[in-house]
Design a protein around this motif. Structure first.
Motif, PDB file in Angstrom:
ATOM      1  N   ARG A   5      28.374 -22.356  -7.094  1.00 42.82           N
ATOM      2  CA  ARG A   5      27.288 -21.614  -7.734  1.00 42.82           C
ATOM      3  C   ARG A   5      26.772 -20.522  -6.804  1.00 42.82           C
ATOM      4  O   ARG A   5      26.541 -19.386  -7.215  1.00 42.82           O
ATOM      5  CB  ARG A   5      26.153 -22.553  -8.116  1.00 42.82           C
ATOM      6  CG  ARG A   5      24.992 -21.841  -8.788  1.00 42.82           C
ATOM      7  CD  ARG A   5      23.850 -22.761  -9.094  1.00 42.82           C
ATOM      8  NE  ARG A   5      24.303 -23.864  -9.912  1.00 42.82           N
ATOM      9  CZ  ARG A   5      23.732 -25.051  -9.918  1.00 42.82           C
ATOM     10  NH1 ARG A   5      22.690 -25.292  -9.164  1.00 42.82           N
ATOM     11  NH2 ARG A   5      24.196 -26.017 -10.677  1.00 42.82           N
ATOM     12  N   TYR A   6      26.571 -20.859  -5.534  1.00 41.86           N
ATOM     13  CA  TYR A   6      26.096 -19.882  -4.553  1.00 41.86           C
ATOM     14  C   TYR A   6      27.091 -18.734  -4.401  1.00 41.86           C
ATOM     15  O   TYR A   6      26.701 -17.566  -4.357  1.00 41.86           O
ATOM     16  CB  TYR A   6      25.846 -20.563  -3.215  1.00 41.86           C
ATOM     17  CG  TYR A   6      25.432 -19.622  -2.115  1.00 41.86           C
ATOM     18  CD1 TYR A   6      24.167 -19.057  -2.108  1.00 41.86           C
ATOM     19  CD2 TYR A   6      26.312 -19.293  -1.094  1.00 41.86           C
ATOM     20  CE1 TYR A   6      23.785 -18.186  -1.107  1.00 41.86           C
ATOM     21  CE2 TYR A   6      25.938 -18.421  -0.093  1.00 41.86           C
ATOM     22  CZ  TYR A   6      24.679 -17.872  -0.105  1.00 41.86           C
ATOM     23  OH  TYR A   6      24.307 -17.002   0.884  1.00 41.86           O
ATOM     24  N   LEU A   7      28.367 -19.051  -4.346  1.00 44.84           N
ATOM     25  CA  LEU A   7      29.400 -18.026  -4.210  1.00 44.84           C
ATOM     26  C   LEU A   7      29.417 -17.095  -5.419  1.00 44.84           C
ATOM     27  O   LEU A   7      29.519 -15.869  -5.266  1.00 44.84           O
ATOM     28  CB  LEU A   7      30.770 -18.688  -4.039  1.00 44.84           C
ATOM     29  CG  LEU A   7      31.969 -17.761  -3.935  1.00 44.84           C
ATOM     30  CD1 LEU A   7      31.895 -16.944  -2.664  1.00 44.84           C
ATOM     31  CD2 LEU A   7      33.248 -18.558  -3.977  1.00 44.84           C
ATOM     32  N   ILE A   8      29.302 -17.654  -6.607  1.00 47.27           N
ATOM     33  CA  ILE A   8      29.293 -16.836  -7.820  1.00 47.27           C
ATOM     34  C   ILE A   8      28.069 -15.929  -7.852  1.00 47.27           C
ATOM     35  O   ILE A   8      28.173 -14.730  -8.165  1.00 47.27           O
ATOM     36  CB  ILE A   8      29.379 -17.728  -9.075  1.00 47.27           C
ATOM     37  CG1 ILE A   8      30.765 -18.369  -9.160  1.00 47.27           C
ATOM     38  CG2 ILE A   8      29.071 -16.936 -10.339  1.00 47.27           C
ATOM     39  CD1 ILE A   8      30.884 -19.432 -10.226  1.00 47.27           C
ATOM     40  N   LEU A   9      26.907 -16.467  -7.533  1.00 48.26           N
ATOM     41  CA  LEU A   9      25.692 -15.658  -7.534  1.00 48.26           C
ATOM     42  C   LEU A   9      25.757 -14.549  -6.493  1.00 48.26           C
ATOM     43  O   LEU A   9      25.338 -13.414  -6.743  1.00 48.26           O
ATOM     44  CB  LEU A   9      24.467 -16.543  -7.299  1.00 48.26           C
ATOM     45  CG  LEU A   9      24.095 -17.483  -8.437  1.00 48.26           C
ATOM     46  CD1 LEU A   9      22.995 -18.439  -7.999  1.00 48.26           C
ATOM     47  CD2 LEU A   9      23.673 -16.696  -9.664  1.00 48.26           C
ATOM     48  N   ARG A  10      26.278 -14.855  -5.343  1.00 49.89           N
ATOM     49  CA  ARG A  10      26.395 -13.838  -4.285  1.00 49.89           C
ATOM     50  C   ARG A  10      27.363 -12.728  -4.701  1.00 49.89           C
ATOM     51  O   ARG A  10      27.106 -11.553  -4.464  1.00 49.89           O
ATOM     52  CB  ARG A  10      26.873 -14.526  -3.011  1.00 49.89           C
ATOM     53  CG  ARG A  10      26.969 -13.644  -1.831  1.00 49.89           C
ATOM     54  CD  ARG A  10      26.010 -14.044  -0.765  1.00 49.89           C
ATOM     55  NE  ARG A  10      25.981 -12.999   0.233  1.00 49.89           N
ATOM     56  CZ  ARG A  10      26.181 -13.193   1.517  1.00 49.89           C
ATOM     57  NH1 ARG A  10      26.352 -14.403   1.964  1.00 49.89           N
ATOM     58  NH2 ARG A  10      26.149 -12.193   2.353  1.00 49.89           N
ATOM     59  N   LEU A  44      23.567  -8.258   0.962  1.00 54.65           N
ATOM     60  CA  LEU A  44      23.226  -9.170   2.051  1.00 54.65           C
ATOM     61  C   LEU A  44      21.717  -9.363   2.118  1.00 54.65           C
ATOM     62  O   LEU A  44      21.231 -10.503   2.213  1.00 54.65           O
ATOM     63  CB  LEU A  44      23.755  -8.633   3.382  1.00 54.65           C
ATOM     64  CG  LEU A  44      23.409  -9.438   4.630  1.00 54.65           C
ATOM     65  CD1 LEU A  44      24.187 -10.736   4.639  1.00 54.65           C
ATOM     66  CD2 LEU A  44      23.690  -8.638   5.863  1.00 54.65           C
ATOM     67  N   ALA A  45      20.976  -8.265   2.060  1.00 56.87           N
ATOM     68  CA  ALA A  45      19.515  -8.348   2.130  1.00 56.87           C
ATOM     69  C   ALA A  45      18.942  -9.060   0.902  1.00 56.87           C
ATOM     70  O   ALA A  45      18.052  -9.909   1.027  1.00 56.87           O
ATOM     71  CB  ALA A  45      18.926  -6.951   2.255  1.00 56.87           C
ATOM     72  N   ILE A  46      19.457  -8.726  -0.264  1.00 49.74           N
ATOM     73  CA  ILE A  46      18.940  -9.331  -1.498  1.00 49.74           C
ATOM     74  C   ILE A  46      19.250 -10.828  -1.537  1.00 49.74           C
ATOM     75  O   ILE A  46      18.381 -11.648  -1.838  1.00 49.74           O
ATOM     76  CB  ILE A  46      19.515  -8.618  -2.730  1.00 49.74           C
ATOM     77  CG1 ILE A  46      18.948  -7.202  -2.814  1.00 49.74           C
ATOM     78  CG2 ILE A  46      19.217  -9.383  -4.011  1.00 49.74           C
ATOM     79  CD1 ILE A  46      19.643  -6.318  -3.848  1.00 49.74           C
ATOM     80  N   SER A  47      20.476 -11.188  -1.225  1.00 50.04           N
ATOM     81  CA  SER A  47      20.854 -12.603  -1.315  1.00 50.04           C
ATOM     82  C   SER A  47      20.163 -13.440  -0.239  1.00 50.04           C
ATOM     83  O   SER A  47      19.933 -14.634  -0.442  1.00 50.04           O
ATOM     84  CB  SER A  47      22.367 -12.768  -1.244  1.00 50.04           C
ATOM     85  OG  SER A  47      22.859 -12.328   0.004  1.00 50.04           O
ATOM     86  N   ALA A  48      19.798 -12.836   0.901  1.00 54.46           N
ATOM     87  CA  ALA A  48      19.082 -13.579   1.931  1.00 54.46           C
ATOM     88  C   ALA A  48      17.712 -14.022   1.430  1.00 54.46           C
ATOM     89  O   ALA A  48      17.234 -15.102   1.792  1.00 54.46           O
ATOM     90  CB  ALA A  48      18.937 -12.732   3.191  1.00 54.46           C
ATOM     91  N   VAL A  49      17.117 -13.215   0.578  1.00 52.98           N
ATOM     92  CA  VAL A  49      15.785 -13.538   0.063  1.00 52.98           C
ATOM     93  C   VAL A  49      15.878 -14.328  -1.237  1.00 52.98           C
ATOM     94  O   VAL A  49      15.260 -15.383  -1.394  1.00 52.98           O
ATOM     95  CB  VAL A  49      14.974 -12.246  -0.157  1.00 52.98           C
ATOM     96  CG1 VAL A  49      13.646 -12.544  -0.811  1.00 52.98           C
ATOM     97  CG2 VAL A  49      14.782 -11.512   1.151  1.00 52.98           C
ATOM     98  N   VAL A  50      16.666 -13.818  -2.175  1.00 50.75           N
ATOM     99  CA  VAL A  50      16.694 -14.378  -3.526  1.00 50.75           C
ATOM    100  C   VAL A  50      17.447 -15.706  -3.595  1.00 50.75           C
ATOM    101  O   VAL A  50      17.035 -16.615  -4.319  1.00 50.75           O
ATOM    102  CB  VAL A  50      17.306 -13.347  -4.512  1.00 50.75           C
ATOM    103  CG1 VAL A  50      17.469 -13.933  -5.885  1.00 50.75           C
ATOM    104  CG2 VAL A  50      16.447 -12.095  -4.551  1.00 50.75           C
ATOM    105  N   LYS A  52      17.920 -18.021  -1.287  1.00 51.43           N
ATOM    106  CA  LYS A  52      17.581 -19.013  -0.258  1.00 51.43           C
ATOM    107  C   LYS A  52      17.598 -20.449  -0.790  1.00 51.43           C
ATOM    108  O   LYS A  52      18.193 -21.325  -0.154  1.00 51.43           O
ATOM    109  CB  LYS A  52      16.230 -18.686   0.354  1.00 51.43           C
ATOM    110  CG  LYS A  52      15.869 -19.589   1.504  1.00 51.43           C
ATOM    111  CD  LYS A  52      14.581 -19.184   2.159  1.00 51.43           C
ATOM    112  CE  LYS A  52      14.283 -20.088   3.338  1.00 51.43           C
ATOM    113  NZ  LYS A  52      13.056 -19.693   4.010  1.00 51.43           N
ATOM    114  N   PRO A  53      17.010 -20.747  -1.959  1.00 47.43           N
ATOM    115  CA  PRO A  53      17.057 -22.135  -2.444  1.00 47.43           C
ATOM    116  C   PRO A  53      18.480 -22.603  -2.751  1.00 47.43           C
ATOM    117  O   PRO A  53      18.838 -23.756  -2.477  1.00 47.43           O
ATOM    118  CB  PRO A  53      16.204 -22.141  -3.707  1.00 47.43           C
ATOM    119  CG  PRO A  53      15.613 -20.802  -3.854  1.00 47.43           C
ATOM    120  CD  PRO A  53      16.193 -19.912  -2.814  1.00 47.43           C
TER     121      PRO A  53
END
Length: 101
Positions: A5-10, A44-50, A52-53
């Protein structure tokens, strides 16, 4: 499953940033590497914040799998050590030649 899920969202965030760079005018062949670099940094910046959970869940799932694997390995090596210890015990010959010293 959490890692997927994390990989797909990123990946979706990267594609969105790349699309935004294309819409902002970075369309020429010479500008494509710049668009990819900008998209990578922005995602990178967006995924670091968005994300995180999601990243924390994926990390916890991965740590749990590593713990389970090491526990199974520890249990199996304990059985092997017990078997090796049983085999390595020297057997005493009770019909020894103790009278001939």
């Amino acid at each position: 499953m959490a890692m997927v899920r994390y990989l797909i969202l990123r990946t979706m965030i990267f594609i969105g940033c790349l699309s935004a760079a294309w819409l902002l005018g970075l369309r020429d062949r010479e500008e494509q590497p710049l668009a990819v670099i900008i998209a990578a940094l922005a995602s990178l910046a967006i995924s670091a914040v968005v994300l995180k959970p999601f990243r924390q869940k994926a990390s916890a799932a991965l740590a749990e799998r590593v713990d389970q694997r090491s526990e199974r390995k520890r249990e199996s090596s304990g059985d092997e050590l017990a078997e090796d210890a049983e085999i390595d015990v020297p057997h005493r010959d009770t019909s020894s030649d103790s009278d001939f010293r």
